[in-house]
Scaffold this motif. Sequence first.
Motif, PDB file in Angstrom:
ATOM      1  N   ARG A 101      35.195 -17.938  48.155  1.00 34.94           N
ATOM      2  CA  ARG A 101      36.460 -18.348  47.543  1.00 34.94           C
ATOM      3  C   ARG A 101      37.272 -17.107  47.141  1.00 34.94           C
ATOM      4  O   ARG A 101      38.493 -17.065  47.325  1.00 34.94           O
ATOM      5  CB  ARG A 101      36.176 -19.220  46.326  1.00 34.94           C
ATOM      6  N   THR A 102      36.581 -16.099  46.613  1.00 37.95           N
ATOM      7  CA  THR A 102      37.263 -14.852  46.246  1.00 37.95           C
ATOM      8  C   THR A 102      37.818 -14.153  47.472  1.00 37.95           C
ATOM      9  O   THR A 102      38.922 -13.594  47.453  1.00 37.95           O
ATOM     10  CB  THR A 102      36.300 -13.914  45.501  1.00 37.95           C
ATOM     11  N   ARG A 103      37.066 -14.204  48.572  1.00 40.27           N
ATOM     12  CA  ARG A 103      37.541 -13.583  49.804  1.00 40.27           C
ATOM     13  C   ARG A 103      38.798 -14.288  50.323  1.00 40.27           C
ATOM     14  O   ARG A 103      39.710 -13.646  50.844  1.00 40.27           O
ATOM     15  CB  ARG A 103      36.434 -13.595  50.868  1.00 40.27           C
ATOM     16  N   LEU A 104      38.841 -15.614  50.186  1.00 40.39           N
ATOM     17  CA  LEU A 104      40.044 -16.348  50.553  1.00 40.39           C
ATOM     18  C   LEU A 104      41.218 -15.921  49.682  1.00 40.39           C
ATOM     19  O   LEU A 104      42.343 -15.725  50.173  1.00 40.39           O
ATOM     20  CB  LEU A 104      39.805 -17.851  50.433  1.00 40.39           C
ATOM     21  N   ASP A 105      40.978 -15.779  48.385  1.00 36.82           N
ATOM     22  CA  ASP A 105      42.028 -15.296  47.481  1.00 36.82           C
ATOM     23  C   ASP A 105      42.553 -13.939  47.933  1.00 36.82           C
ATOM     24  O   ASP A 105      43.768 -13.718  48.034  1.00 36.82           O
ATOM     25  CB  ASP A 105      41.485 -15.167  46.049  1.00 36.82           C
ATOM     26  N   ASP A 106      41.624 -13.026  48.202  1.00 39.26           N
ATOM     27  CA  ASP A 106      42.004 -11.649  48.508  1.00 39.26           C
ATOM     28  C   ASP A 106      42.822 -11.547  49.789  1.00 39.26           C
ATOM     29  O   ASP A 106      43.769 -10.755  49.871  1.00 39.26           O
ATOM     30  CB  ASP A 106      40.749 -10.779  48.627  1.00 39.26           C
ATOM     31  N   VAL A 107      42.467 -12.348  50.805  1.00 39.80           N
ATOM     32  CA  VAL A 107      43.121 -12.186  52.091  1.00 39.80           C
ATOM     33  C   VAL A 107      44.396 -13.009  52.212  1.00 39.80           C
ATOM     34  O   VAL A 107      45.319 -12.643  52.950  1.00 39.80           O
ATOM     35  CB  VAL A 107      42.147 -12.541  53.247  1.00 39.80           C
TER      36      VAL A 107
END
Length: 517
Positions: A101-107
């Motif tokens: 979920r954090t990776r989705l936020d970041d990208v």
Amino acid sequence: MTATELDGQCSCPYGADGMFCKHCVAVGLAWLARGEPIAEPSAVPEKITDERLRGFLQARDPRWLADELLRAAQADPLLRARLEVAAGADARHAFDERNLRTRLDDVIELDDYVSYGEAYSHFGRVADVLGEVAELIGAGFADNAIELAEYAMELIEASAGAVDDSNGEVGGALALAQQIHLDACTAGGPDPVALADRLVDRALSSDYEVFLDAMPGYAEVLGEAGMTRYRQRVEAAWQALPPKQPGVYGDGRFTVTYLMERLAECQGGTDALIEILAHDVTSGYDVLRIAQKLADDHRDEEALVWIQRGLDDFGGAVHGDRLRSLGADCLLRLGRREEAARHLWANFEDSPSLADYQALHAAAGEDFPVWRERALTLLRAQPAAVERHMGVRYVQSAGRSVLVEVLLWEGDVDHAWQAAQQGGCHQDLWLRVARARAATHPADALPVLRRAAERLIEQKNRSSYQQAAELLAESEALSMRCGQSEGFQAYMVGLRAANKPKRALREELDRARLPGG
């Protein structure tokens, strides 16, 4: 490599492709010049196969294996979740999705505007992370993939305003997320009623048509309970719409009506869809959609009834030509050629075009000569072109353009040329008819090509100069064919003198090897 061979590696483009590049050659020659012997290469380590590795692992102490697996699982949440499920954990809660979920936020979330040139690579990164979400489905964590796909859609829509979406990458990313979502729902076990609510809520609120085409793809996933809820929600939204007003848009009607239409077609087929379409008929386009659907189902007689209603109720305005064209198709399938021709004649009479003439020709069959004479009489009666000069632009009415096009299509070049001479036509059509005329009368075409070149020169830009030079080169060839080479040379001398300050024009004329320089 043997004792008599050289090998090399280099970071240049050729070396990166595995080639023995010029840099390797230079180093090799310098090294050989020193006279040192070539050493035997060291042995290449043997590759460990899966079978050999399996044998090695099976021989290890179980405690060592457990330690190695736990160490790997610390860096791989998916592996950790799979191990937990194997140990008896509930698959719905085993996967820790916080990292993904954090990776989705970041990208996806953006701090700065993504320009046109950056959009492709940006959405490439988005697709990579969505690919990781998709991997959860095959690993047994489809329910997590459902949540993450929906979360990704929210992020993509929220950040869409900060992206130059000229190439439609936002829609592409949303389409990928929706496909992952459907695959995950199919493999997982979402609550059907809650899923139905989310599908409708997102479709009604989305500015990017998310879940607008949920039907029929989600019908099996939703099952009876979910479809009942979905139908209740969509019907309630549809019934709450105010009465349709002709020419009024942007009231949210499109989305709700579209959902209702897809639902009706999914559950009741053509008849159910037509019942929805017929609910609010306020324009010829509404009638056209109904008639088109009936025609697609080969219900031509019923389609014709609606077509006539559309023509009667709405006077044939705006979509009348499309209604008549569809009616002609239906009539031809029913063997009623004369009626079809009358429909197509009405289209041609309203707004003559080559396409309408060709349609009339195809429909009328052996009766076409009568229709042809009527059509040519109508076209010959059109007003001649009126041309006036406005700065560097020429404004010209259509004149007899359709007549010229029709005659060219029929292969009657002489009469097409005559029609252009008498009534005028569009500039691009003048070139077409002149080139056709040049096959037998090259001298006639010369003034047309020269006039077109002169107009291009007046636009005063490099591209127009290039096109002008091409036309003048074409004129030179025609001049040679009709014995007017000296006249063309004199013309070019005068043209160059009149445009002497235009350096770019001179360069293009010289590049085309045109005389007069």
